[in-house]
Design an enzyme around this catalytic site. Structure first.
Site, short mmCIF file in Angstrom:
data_model
loop_
_atom_site.label_atom_id
_atom_site.label_comp_id
_atom_site.label_asym_id
_atom_site.label_seq_id
_atom_site.Cartn_x
_atom_site.Cartn_y
_atom_site.Cartn_z
N LYS A 223 -67.33 74.09 107.21
CA LYS A 223 -67.67 75.38 107.31
C LYS A 223 -66.86 75.87 108.60
O LYS A 223 -66.55 75.08 109.53
CB LYS A 223 -69.02 75.47 107.71
CG LYS A 223 -69.51 76.95 108.19
CD LYS A 223 -70.91 77.00 108.61
CE LYS A 223 -72.04 76.38 107.69
NZ LYS A 223 -73.32 76.34 108.11
N HIS B 257 -54.61 92.35 108.23
CA HIS B 257 -55.36 93.13 107.44
C HIS B 257 -54.87 94.29 106.49
O HIS B 257 -55.25 94.76 105.40
CB HIS B 257 -56.88 93.28 107.86
CG HIS B 257 -56.69 94.50 109.08
ND1 HIS B 257 -56.46 93.74 110.45
CD2 HIS B 257 -56.63 95.65 109.13
CE1 HIS B 257 -56.36 94.90 111.21
NE2 HIS B 257 -56.21 96.01 110.45
N CYS C 121 -57.70 88.97 115.25
CA CYS C 121 -57.03 90.17 114.25
C CYS C 121 -55.41 89.96 114.68
O CYS C 121 -55.19 90.16 115.86
CB CYS C 121 -57.45 91.19 114.34
SG CYS C 121 -57.06 92.48 113.50
N CYS D 198 -60.68 89.30 107.85
CA CYS D 198 -60.05 89.31 106.49
C CYS D 198 -59.59 88.07 106.21
O CYS D 198 -59.11 87.57 105.09
CB CYS D 198 -58.90 90.32 106.43
SG CYS D 198 -57.42 89.80 107.31
N CYS E 265 -60.89 89.06 113.58
CA CYS E 265 -60.50 88.96 112.19
C CYS E 265 -61.54 88.76 111.38
O CYS E 265 -62.37 87.83 111.52
CB CYS E 265 -59.39 88.10 111.68
SG CYS E 265 -58.88 88.09 110.16
S1 FES Z 1 -59.00 91.64 110.24
FE1 FES Z 1 -57.84 89.92 109.74
S2 FES Z 1 -56.12 90.49 110.55
FE2 FES Z 1 -57.08 92.03 111.07
#
Ligand code: FES
Length: 121
Positions: free
Chosen positions: A68, A100, A96, A87, A85
């Site tokens: 996890k 994304h 981030c 994504c 982030c």
């Molecule tokens: S939300 Fe993953 S790089 Fe921006």
């Protein structure tokens, strides 16, 4: 016995397939066995296909050896603004890095970062 099965007599037509004869008693055995075989094949196929391809994964690269992935931050250490982030494509994860945008273009997805900031820095 076969004559007691409703609709079975409609399936048995003498001369339907030349040289192929099946008695009513044989049909009462063949039909349930064929249905059980078809159902078993269907269930096994579903089971093995779900085992071999896991449902769509979100995390493709980050800490794959960990069961996890968890990050924890103290509010006092965040500063005036932090961009995290969501994504799972960032090279600076958990922060981030803009990856994304490419992910959204390639997949028609709509993910974006979590931005935390102080109201009055
Ligand atoms: S939300 Fe993953 S790089 Fe921006």
């Amino acid at each position: 016995m076969a004559s007691q099965v409703p609709g079975l007599s409609a399936l048995i037509k003498p001369g339907l397939i030349p040289g192929f004869k099946v008695s009513k008693d044989q049909l009462t055995t063949i039909i349930p066995v064929a249905a059980a075989a078809a159902l078993s094949t269907y269930l096994l196929t579903r089971y093995f296909s779900s085992q071999s391809s896991p449902k769509c994964r979100v995390n493709m690269t980050i800490n794959k050896d960990s069961p996890k992935v968890v990050h924890s931050f103290d509010m006092e250490d965040i500063g005036n603004k932090a961009v995290y982030c969501r994504c799972w494509r960032s090279k600076k994860f958990p922060y981030c890095d803009g990856a994304h945008t490419k992910h959204n273009e390639e997949t028609a997805d709509n993910v974006g970062p979590l931005i935390i900031k102080k109201k009055n820095p």
